[in-house]
Design a protein around this motif. Structure first.
Motif, PDB file in Angstrom:
ATOM      1  N   LEU A 278       0.827  -1.204   0.000  1.00 27.44           N
ATOM      2  CA  LEU A 278       0.000   0.000   0.000  1.00 27.44           C
ATOM      3  C   LEU A 278       0.860   1.252   0.000  1.00 27.44           C
ATOM      4  O   LEU A 278       0.549   2.248  -0.667  1.00 27.44           O
ATOM      5  N   VAL A 279       1.954   1.193   0.738  1.00 30.83           N
ATOM      6  CA  VAL A 279       2.869   2.323   0.745  1.00 30.83           C
ATOM      7  C   VAL A 279       3.413   2.553  -0.663  1.00 30.83           C
ATOM      8  O   VAL A 279       3.515   3.676  -1.146  1.00 30.83           O
ATOM      9  N   ARG A 280       3.691   1.457  -1.363  1.00 29.47           N
ATOM     10  CA  ARG A 280       4.226   1.555  -2.720  1.00 29.47           C
ATOM     11  C   ARG A 280       3.222   2.142  -3.700  1.00 29.47           C
ATOM     12  O   ARG A 280       3.580   2.902  -4.585  1.00 29.47           O
ATOM     13  N   ILE A 281       1.954   1.763  -3.555  1.00 24.70           N
ATOM     14  CA  ILE A 281       0.975   2.225  -4.550  1.00 24.70           C
ATOM     15  C   ILE A 281       0.207   3.448  -4.067  1.00 24.70           C
ATOM     16  O   ILE A 281      -0.726   3.888  -4.720  1.00 24.70           O
ATOM     17  N   LEU A 291     -10.859   5.675   0.467  1.00 24.44           N
ATOM     18  CA  LEU A 291     -11.957   5.528   1.419  1.00 24.44           C
ATOM     19  C   LEU A 291     -12.236   4.044   1.678  1.00 24.44           C
ATOM     20  O   LEU A 291     -12.411   3.619   2.825  1.00 24.44           O
ATOM     21  N   THR A 292     -12.251   3.262   0.609  1.00 28.92           N
ATOM     22  CA  THR A 292     -12.454   1.818   0.768  1.00 28.92           C
ATOM     23  C   THR A 292     -11.402   1.229   1.689  1.00 28.92           C
ATOM     24  O   THR A 292     -11.714   0.460   2.607  1.00 28.92           O
ATOM     25  N   ILE A 293     -10.162   1.608   1.416  1.00 30.79           N
ATOM     26  CA  ILE A 293      -9.067   1.077   2.215  1.00 30.79           C
ATOM     27  C   ILE A 293      -9.222   1.488   3.676  1.00 30.79           C
ATOM     28  O   ILE A 293      -9.049   0.678   4.594  1.00 30.79           O
ATOM     29  N   ALA A 294      -9.579   2.746   3.885  1.00 27.87           N
ATOM     30  CA  ALA A 294      -9.735   3.230   5.257  1.00 27.87           C
ATOM     31  C   ALA A 294     -10.825   2.453   5.981  1.00 27.87           C
ATOM     32  O   ALA A 294     -10.675   2.071   7.148  1.00 27.87           O
ATOM     33  N   SER A 332      -4.584   3.883   8.132  1.00 29.46           N
ATOM     34  CA  SER A 332      -3.732   5.062   8.066  1.00 29.46           C
ATOM     35  C   SER A 332      -3.417   5.428   6.618  1.00 29.46           C
ATOM     36  O   SER A 332      -3.455   6.591   6.224  1.00 29.46           O
ATOM     37  N   VAL A 333      -3.120   4.430   5.788  1.00 27.22           N
ATOM     38  CA  VAL A 333      -2.915   4.691   4.366  1.00 27.22           C
ATOM     39  C   VAL A 333      -4.196   5.274   3.781  1.00 27.22           C
ATOM     40  O   VAL A 333      -4.169   6.244   3.016  1.00 27.22           O
ATOM     41  N   GLY A 334      -5.309   4.709   4.181  1.00 25.69           N
ATOM     42  CA  GLY A 334      -6.590   5.141   3.630  1.00 25.69           C
ATOM     43  C   GLY A 334      -6.923   6.589   3.959  1.00 25.69           C
ATOM     44  O   GLY A 334      -7.524   7.286   3.152  1.00 25.69           O
ATOM     45  N   GLY A 336      -4.775   8.874   4.345  1.00 26.85           N
ATOM     46  CA  GLY A 336      -3.750   9.749   3.782  1.00 26.85           C
ATOM     47  C   GLY A 336      -2.565   9.973   4.683  1.00 26.85           C
ATOM     48  O   GLY A 336      -1.658  10.729   4.347  1.00 26.85           O
ATOM     49  N   ALA A 337      -2.545   9.317   5.846  1.00 27.04           N
ATOM     50  CA  ALA A 337      -1.408   9.473   6.749  1.00 27.04           C
ATOM     51  C   ALA A 337      -0.322   8.468   6.367  1.00 27.04           C
ATOM     52  O   ALA A 337      -0.002   7.541   7.109  1.00 27.04           O
ATOM     53  N   TYR A 338       0.202   8.658   5.169  1.00 25.30           N
ATOM     54  CA  TYR A 338       1.168   7.744   4.572  1.00 25.30           C
ATOM     55  C   TYR A 338       2.361   7.482   5.488  1.00 25.30           C
ATOM     56  O   TYR A 338       2.707   6.343   5.790  1.00 25.30           O
ATOM     57  N   ALA A 339       2.975   8.568   5.921  1.00 25.24           N
ATOM     58  CA  ALA A 339       4.212   8.425   6.677  1.00 25.24           C
ATOM     59  C   ALA A 339       3.961   7.666   7.982  1.00 25.24           C
ATOM     60  O   ALA A 339       4.770   6.831   8.389  1.00 25.24           O
ATOM     61  N   PHE A 340       2.799   7.923   8.586  1.00 24.40           N
ATOM     62  CA  PHE A 340       2.521   7.252   9.858  1.00 24.40           C
ATOM     63  C   PHE A 340       2.218   5.767   9.656  1.00 24.40           C
ATOM     64  O   PHE A 340       2.509   4.953  10.522  1.00 24.40           O
ATOM     65  N   ALA A 341       1.641   5.455   8.507  1.00 27.54           N
ATOM     66  CA  ALA A 341       1.409   4.035   8.232  1.00 27.54           C
ATOM     67  C   ALA A 341       2.743   3.297   8.207  1.00 27.54           C
ATOM     68  O   ALA A 341       2.904   2.248   8.829  1.00 27.54           O
ATOM     69  N   PHE A 342       3.688   3.876   7.489  1.00 25.20           N
ATOM     70  CA  PHE A 342       4.993   3.208   7.413  1.00 25.20           C
ATOM     71  C   PHE A 342       5.714   3.245   8.759  1.00 25.20           C
ATOM     72  O   PHE A 342       6.344   2.278   9.175  1.00 25.20           O
TER      73      PHE A 342
END
Lengths: 696, 508
Positions: A278-281, A291-294, A332-334, A336-342
């Motif tokens: 998910l981080v990659r895409i 939204l789906t992912i979240a 978290s990816v969903g 938009g908190a990309y950095a925190f997901a990683f």
């Protein structure tokens, strides 16, 4: 250090676990000590990954190092439609850090296993499998394209199959292995079709090339709906690997594997792969996909936290907590908190590995007892295990000074901001409820295992602290669960090097009209260096707004969760049995994992097997029946023909013979040889003839 | 092109050898076995010469050899190979010695006859793949039935007579229709070409100009014959019976090579000879292929007999090949050719492996086994790799074939719907289900059947010599498929060019 060196080192780091696998597997019989080779190889890989990570972050912080080669081509050399299928490596900051994390976890798990698995019949084979597991995961980490990602994705599936089913004599273990492989494959097919859609549109598998084409407005079938579909389909792969609802059911069963394997699977390999994907895409996800992912993440995190509340198997509690934390990352990816997901992926890797190894230490000491109802008081016998386990429990509960506090707080702030910006308030509600439950069930686990009086005296008496090779990993991981490695200020993750300079949210490449407005970068952002934070002002402001309320609320909830655990299990102010009796339906729902396994068994599994049986019957009776029927019909026809031949055709022949004989016999009588008789015949004949002719 | 008799030597080696074997005494089976093995090795070596002399950068049929045979009918002995047929010939010459070696213990009675039949069969198969004259092709196609009929009928299981007769008549039924179509086409061609001819290269020029109505009939006459051989659903029921009853060597050749003759026939004849019909009916046939993929996998899942399970898995795998061919894109057809080879290797190996334990216990029932991982670990490791190859795990051969077919069918403008890909992809899940489930029931768990303890012994050196070369290719194709893709690239393109113009006209 040149880019070339970094690529070369990455290739070495990728392949040495494979070398370890092959050598350990094939020389295990001859050299019983060959497992040290595997451990050594992993140690070497750890060193190399430290070098890579350091070099990347220090010298090439804002530059990605990419290198690929052509695997095979489709189309003739001179044809314009010829293209190459490429494999290759991409080392950006995320990959470099992940490489290091995987190696750290893998190495401590190797070390821990030396003692834990001691005396197992297939000792060397176990280490060989650890090697191929590490190899498969590393392939996912360093790849620069979807195809190689998918290839190693499947190899991770295989490795998990081998390790979960390592004790294959147990039916439950081989069942769990098969289940993990198959459930993962369901997700993988979605991912595969998603990749096909992307390849069909962009004629390439490489991430960067696909993303840059999207940013130029080139969309699959010229529609953002298809981009959303591609994103969600690829996400299905993550749903399988990262154990998201509804495909999370393989993960708790995977506890059948040896405990260090659980640490590996749940921290750095396999389940991490989904979030890493998910981080990659991330940049190609549309608003609808996000939204789906979240929603999937939030729901997974909630459902599994409720299940973890009532489990009595030490590993099962941890398993569901893993699912729950993965749900956090996905959510978290969903939002938009990309950095925190990683970030959470990294911090969680350490403390969850620690929890699993700690539980392994307990199980080892208790002679394979896993039921926490039979434990208690172990803190006195195993102080080191207790201490490290406690630190990690604090981390996962989100208590300040731990790494978990930093990353979890960021995610919760992200959900809160998301709720404010989009109106989807249910997502932060799920997020915070889970925070409460997490603190509760983790401390329930700590208290029941380590505090109070021992409930099984005999086993308790035999318990002992683990030896050095098992204790060292616990200490290493506990140390890595403290804030200092990520930021100098324990209350502000943003101030730390991890988020301010290492991991930055990349631009979205999705057309503006199909992305959340707060995800669109501003005009200034366009000229910024690749990879710099360019969220819109709105998002930055909202995150700022969310930061302190989120922190405060999560602290209160975590504290409350721990408090309730103490009240119920340490001080026993509430009678737990009475409470469960009162909440019987809810309790049963949680204890029985929402009956999802039963549901799947009754519907999907029974359906497929039933259908197969019907089809097998159909094949045997109908399809083959027609063939045999045709054969029978032919036989019948020939039998009838035979009868016809004997009685009709041949009958006619015989009849004509008989008839001529009969005629002959009858006429023989008139051949008397007497002239008088002949004269009479002649006279009568002439009279008859005359009569006939006259009548004309 | 210069005349070159290498293919003829290749063709004659096994049959000449088989005649030689007839002169040996039955009492000395060892000599017969060795000689048969060496003859098949010799054929393999000759085929390697063909391989190394083959120019992959030329699309024409190479090593052509032509002798006028029946003057009045204008029929010639005419052979030649392109990349696709060469690859299949190599598969044949590669598998034959291995199967002969594998039956050194399994075949005890009438060894002379058996070796003779196997070599006879080899010539028939090689002949099918190299014929460029339809009359010659038809002769080899039919001739090959005879040894197979005897192999199943003499050395087979309990119901061998039923199975062999079913196999023979079913196939014969299809091929007679093909014969009619061959004659019809040849007569038709005598108009534009000036004389009756069965020369394939000449007929290629005529086929597309046959009126649509007639072309469809010819197309289906050919297709039916090939579809029975492949087998395409619902013409597959001879296959499980034949496989279950055949001796191991028979099953391996049956799955490894004979089924490929059907898909090869479709590629060689149906597509280039009748391109309009092939394009027109492609979605329909692909649908049958998809049904075969899912249906075969589901039926395989609940089979109690290991050989039957593998047999039904063939229906599913060949469904992929047919889908690839009728997707008519370069990726898909290349994938289909690779998948033909893959299936020959993986399924061939699976049959060999079932044979290995069958020889020891005389049972193929899945329920009879369980927990054998402890008793025969090497065997179980080999079975694991082979199953994974069949499942299509990346890094092994099956993945490359399935991947290219799915990719190509997704892109296909002939099929023009991505649902084909979605359904075919779900077959990938089922493949994992039935094989892993079988593997679990046979290999994992504890030994419950006391008989196994005494009867099972791990693989012998001879058995390993049989299986290891196959494993090498399983890994080779998985990691470096270019070796094989390069060989078939131009041949594939040529076939696709012949249908290409009709594809476009259909889409527009």
């Amino acid at each position: 250090m040149t880019e070339y060196t970094i690529i070369l080192l990455s290739v070495i780091a990728l392949f040495i676990p494979l070398l370890g696998f092959i050598i350990t597997l094939f020389s295990g019989k001859k050299f019983p000590k060959v497992y040290w080779f595997e451990v050594g190889v992993t140690g070497l890989g750890l060193l190399i990954s430290i070098i890579i990570c350091f070099a990347k972050l220090a010298f090439y912080n804002n530059q990605n190092i990419i290198s690929g080669f052509q695997w095979f081509s489709i189309g003739a050399a001179d044809s314009p439609s010829r293209y190459f299928i490429e494999l290759g490596i991409k080392i950006d900051n995320v990959a470099a850090l992940m490489l290091l994390v995987v190696y750290i976890i893998s190495f401590v798990v190797h070390l821990f296993s030396v003692e834990y698995m001691h005396g197992d019949k297939r000792y060397n084979r176990y280490f060989a499998y650890l090697g191929i597991f590490t190899f498969s995961m590393l392939g996912i980490v360093v790849t620069h394209n979807f195809l190689m990602m998918y290839i190693f994705w499947e190899l991770v599936g295989l490795s998990s199959y081998l390790l979960i089913g390592f004790w294959f004599e147990k039916k439950s273990a081989s069942d769990a292995a098969k289940k993990a492989f198959l459930v993962n494959r369901i997700g993988d097919i979605g991912m595969f079709i998603g990749i096909l859609i992307l390849f069909f549109t962009y004629k390439t598998f490489t991430f960067d090339s696909i993303f840059s084409q999207i940013s130029q407005g080139h969309l699959p079938f010229d529609s953002t709906a298809w981009l959303t579909a591609a994103g969600i389909l690829v996400f299905m792969g993550a749903v399988g690997k990262s154990a998201q609802f509804p495909l999370h059911v393989w993960l708790p069963d995977a506890m059948e594997g040896p405990t260090p394997v659980s640490a590996l699977i749940h921290a750095a390999t396999m389940v991490a792969a989904g979030v890493y994907l998910l981080v990659r895409i991330f940049v190609m996800l549309t608003a609808d996909a996000m939204l789906t992912i979240a929603i999937v993440g939030a729901f997974t995190s909630f459902i599994s936290a409720t299940i973890a509340l009532t489990q009595n198997d030490i590993k099962k509690v941890l398993a569901y907590s893993t699912v729950s934390q993965l749900g956090y990352m996905v959510m978290s990816v969903g939002v938009g908190a990309y950095a925190f997901a990683f970030f959470h992926l990294v911090t969680h890797a350490f403390f969850k590995a620690n929890l699993f190894l700690g539980s392994g230490s307990v199980i080892h000491a208790m002679h394979h007892e896993q039921d926490i109802r039979n434990m208690g008081g172990l803190r006195k016998k195993m102080p080191l295990t207790y201490l490290t386990f406690l630190i990690s429990s604090l981390a996962i509960s989100g208590i300040p000074l731990t790494s978990g506090f930093l990353s979890k707080d960021g995610i919760l702030a992200g959900t809160l901001a998301f709720g404010k910006l989009t109106g989807h308030w249910l997502i932060p509600v799920f997020g915070f409820t889970v925070a409460l439950m997490t603190a509760f069930y983790m401390f329930r686990l700590v208290i029941l295992t380590f505090h109070g009086e021992p409930r099984d005296r005999e086993k308790y008496e035999h318990a002992h602290e683990s030896k050095f090779v098992m204790a060292a990993p616990l200490v290493i991981l506990a140390v890595l669960s403290v804030f200092i490695w990520y930021t100098p200020n324990p209350f502000s993750p943003d101030a730390g090097w991890f988020l301010s300079s290492w991991v930055k949210t990349p631009h979205t490449v999705v057309p503006a009209e199909s992305q959340f407005n707060f995800m669109i970068y501003n005009a200034a952002g366009e000229s910024a260096l690749h990879g710099e934070i360019v969220h819109s002002e709105l998002y930055t402001e909202t995150i700022h707004w969310a930061h302190y309320p989120a922190m405060l609320l999560s602290l209160i909830l975590a504290g409350l969760g721990i408090l309730i655990a103490y009240v119920m299990y340490q001080w026993k102010k509430i009678d737990v049995d009475k409470l469960t009796e009162k909440l019987k339906p809810l309790y049963n729902l949680s204890l029985n994992k929402w009956y999802l396994d039963e549901l799947y068994h009754a519907t999907a599994v029974a359906g497929v097997i039933g259908l197969s049986k019907v089809l097998a019957w159909f094949d045997n009776i109908i399809v083959d029946g027609i063939v045999n029927g045709a054969g029978y019909l032919t036989k019948l026809t020939s039998k009838l023909s035979g009868l016809f031949d004997i009685y009709v055709v041949d009958g006619l022949v015989n009849f004509s013979a008989f008839f001529s004989g009969f005629i002959g016999l009858s006429f023989k009588r008139i051949q008397t040889g007497k002239v008088q008789t002949y004269v009479v015949f002649v006279v009568f004949s002439v009279i008859i003839l005359l009569l006939i002719f006259k009548s004309f | 092109m210069e005349q070159n008799h290498l293919l003829t030597y290749l063709l004659l080696t096994p049959i000449a050898g088989s005649l030689l074997i007839l002169f040996l005494k039955e009492e000395n089976p060892k000599l017969i076995r060795w000689l048969g093995f060496l003859i098949s090795i010799a054929a393999f070596i000759i085929s390697l010469f063909v391989y190394f002399g083959f120019d992959a950068s030329a699309a024409d049929f190479q090593f052509q050899d032509k002798i006028l045979w029946i003057k009045s009918l204008n029929v010639s002995y005419f052979v030649g190979v392109d990349g696709i047929s060469l690859l299949l010939i190599l598969l044949t010459t590669f598998l034959t010695p291995l199967t002969l070696l594998s039956s050194w213990k399994a075949i005890e009675k009438k060894v002379k006859m058996f070796t003779f039949m196997m070599l006879f069969l080899e010539t028939g198969m090689i002949g099918v793949f190299m014929s460029l004259d339809m009359f010659l092709f038809y002769i080899f196609w039919e001739a090959m039935l005879i040894p197979m009929y005897f192999i199943i009928g003499i050395w087979g299981g309990e119901q061998r007579i039923y199975a062999s007769v079913k196999f023979f008549i079913y196939t014969m039924f299809g091929s007679l229709l093909m014969l009619v179509a061959i004659i019809w086409l040849a007569v038709y061609a005598s108009g534009p070409l000036g004389s009756f001819t069965t020369n394939l290269l000449d007929l290629y020029k005529v086929g597309p100009s046959v009126p649509r109505e007639i072309q469809s009939w010819m197309f289906f006459a050919f297709l039916l014959s090939f579809a029975i051989k492949v087998p395409i659903f619902p013409l597959h029921t001879w296959l499980p019976d034949a496989h279950v009853q055949a001796p191991t060597a028979g099953s391996v050749i049956l799955a490894g090579v004979l089924l490929k003759m059907g898909t090869y026939g479709i590629l060689r004849f149906c597509l280039p000879l009748f391109p309009q019909s092939a394009v027109y009916y492609a979605p329909f046939i692909s649908m049958l292929a998809i049904v075969g993929i899912i249906y075969g996998a589901l039926v395989a899942m609940v089979q109690p007999d290991m050989k039957k399970l593998v047999a039904y898995s063939s229906v599913a795998h060949l469904g992929f090949v047919v889908l690839g061919i009728f997707a008519m894109t370069e990726e898909a057809v290349q994938g289909a050719v690779i998948q033909m080879i893959n299936h020959g290797l993986s399924t061939g190996a699976l049959f060999l492996l079932v044979g290995v334990i069958y020889e020891r216990t005389h049972s193929r029932e899945i329920a009879y086994y369980g927990g054998i991982a402890k008793l025969i670990p090497v065997y179980c490791a080999v079975l694991m790799i082979t199953s994974l190859s069949s499942i299509g795990l990346p890094g092994l051969n099956g993945f490359i074939g399935e991947f290219l077919i799915l990719l190509g069918s997704f892109k296909s403008s002939v099929l023009n719907s991505w649902w084909f890909t979605v359904f075919a992809a779900s077959g990938v899940i089922f493949a994992a289900v039935y094989l892993l489930w079988m593997y679990q029931r046979v290999v994992f768990g504890t030994v419950k059947n006391p008989e196994l303890q005494n009867k099972l012994t791990d693989m012998t050196a001879r058995e390993l010599i049989v299986i290891v070369p196959i494993l090498i290719f399983i890994v080779w194709i998985g990691i470096y498929p270019s070796t094989f893709l390069d060989m078939t690239r131009l041949s594939t393109e040529k076939i696709l060019r012949s249908v290409g113009s009709f594809t476009l006209s259909l889409v527009k």
